[in-house]
Design a protein around this motif. Structure first.
Motif, PDB file in Angstrom:
ATOM      1  N   LEU B 117     -12.460 151.964  39.933  1.00 40.46           N
ATOM      2  CA  LEU B 117     -11.954 153.309  39.660  1.00 40.46           C
ATOM      3  C   LEU B 117     -12.173 154.208  40.868  1.00 40.46           C
ATOM      4  O   LEU B 117     -11.274 154.944  41.281  1.00 40.46           O
ATOM      5  CB  LEU B 117     -12.648 153.882  38.423  1.00 40.46           C
ATOM      6  N   GLU B 119     -12.492 153.373  43.982  1.00 44.06           N
ATOM      7  CA  GLU B 119     -11.640 153.016  45.117  1.00 44.06           C
ATOM      8  C   GLU B 119     -10.200 153.425  44.890  1.00 44.06           C
ATOM      9  O   GLU B 119      -9.512 153.889  45.792  1.00 44.06           O
ATOM     10  CB  GLU B 119     -11.719 151.504  45.367  1.00 44.06           C
ATOM     11  N   ILE B 120      -9.766 153.226  43.678  1.00 45.70           N
ATOM     12  CA  ILE B 120      -8.380 153.583  43.383  1.00 45.70           C
ATOM     13  C   ILE B 120      -8.205 155.092  43.508  1.00 45.70           C
ATOM     14  O   ILE B 120      -7.214 155.582  44.060  1.00 45.70           O
ATOM     15  CB  ILE B 120      -7.989 153.084  41.981  1.00 45.70           C
ATOM     16  N   GLU B 121      -9.194 155.802  43.036  1.00 46.93           N
ATOM     17  CA  GLU B 121      -9.117 157.255  43.144  1.00 46.93           C
ATOM     18  C   GLU B 121      -9.022 157.664  44.617  1.00 46.93           C
ATOM     19  O   GLU B 121      -8.211 158.517  45.001  1.00 46.93           O
ATOM     20  CB  GLU B 121     -10.346 157.882  42.501  1.00 46.93           C
ATOM     21  N   LEU B 123      -7.903 155.890  47.092  1.00 51.19           N
ATOM     22  CA  LEU B 123      -6.580 155.525  47.601  1.00 51.19           C
ATOM     23  C   LEU B 123      -5.538 156.534  47.178  1.00 51.19           C
ATOM     24  O   LEU B 123      -4.676 156.944  47.954  1.00 51.19           O
ATOM     25  CB  LEU B 123      -6.183 154.141  47.084  1.00 51.19           C
TER      26      LEU B 123
END
Lengths: 129, 129
Positions: B117, B119-121, B123
């Motif tokens: 979560l 890392e995706i945030e 990105l």
DNA sequence: CCATTCCGACTACGCATGTAAACCTTTTAT
DNA sequence: ATAAAAGGTTTACATGCGTAGTCGGAATGG
């Protein structure tokens, strides 16, 4: 935990998946109806669809219910289960089970629309709560 | 647009993919070295690995460079290309080409760690710029 | 030099898959 | 009633894949 397979039997192949799709979209349906839908997309003939239906029944992915002397086919496994299993397989195989690299990959390939970004952001926010 | 396949030839199967993985990790390698690595994970024998190597060469996914009488194998296609193609295939097939539902699916299956979560945030934020 | 070993190439084989024809039974239309 | 249509079951067959054995030549050790 045991097998993650919903259907007691084997995996659903890609061609079979196309058949599942139409049945997930519109549940109890006869073979000819399935053929109508499927043969519109893939260029298959009735016998092909019949075979796929039979295989799916023997794999436990579809159930049949006799209507008169005809059969109505309906999914025995949920689309979300199938999709979830397949997604996880891919993530495991290609990204060591981590979803973030998948996301990064899609981002790099410009496979993410603005709409995707918005929706993912919304989901993220929701999960944080 | 033509074929989206990077390798001129066919698709890389799952078993073949395992071989590709070790070569992506450590590039020019002899068949026996590949076997050492691969056979540690999957329980394969030397002939099996040889077969997979040959098939990958004829598919254009691997190149060979003779070293003495031996061959050194090295990938001809990038891992990121392969991974990208496969990811997109899945997204196309299961989610109508949209990535957000994939994300939702993974979220629902609790396939997303906190780290994911984060890392995706990150990105996401980066892409917004 | 000869035997052993190492290696790549060729062959093998059973199972899944994609694709479909043939067959048999039942229903329907003439 | 009899022929045609409809539908499910069985059989078919080529290709791909997973897995592996065999073959022939080159290298190496004695």
């Amino acid at each position: 935990m045991a097998k993650r397979n919903d259907a007691p039997g084997d995996r659903i192949s890609e061609a079979e998946h196309a058949v599942m799709e139409v049945l997930w979209e519109n549940s109890p349906m006869s073979a000819s109806d399935v053929c109508d839908r499927v043969c519109a997309q893939r260029d298959w003939s009735m016998p092909t669809v019949k075979t796929l239906l039979s295989r799916l029944v023997s794999k436990g992915a579809l159930g049949t219910e006799p209507l008169g002397r005809k059969f109505l086919y309906h999914p025995l496994i949920e689309r979300s289960d199938y999709v979830g299993t397949e997604s996880r397989r891919l993530v495991d195989r290609l990204f060591g089970g981590r979803a973030a690299p998948l996301f990064a990959q899609l981002a790099e390939n410009e496979a993410l629309s603005d709409k995707d970004l918005d929706e993912i952001e919304a989901l993220l926010r929701e999960m944080r709560r």
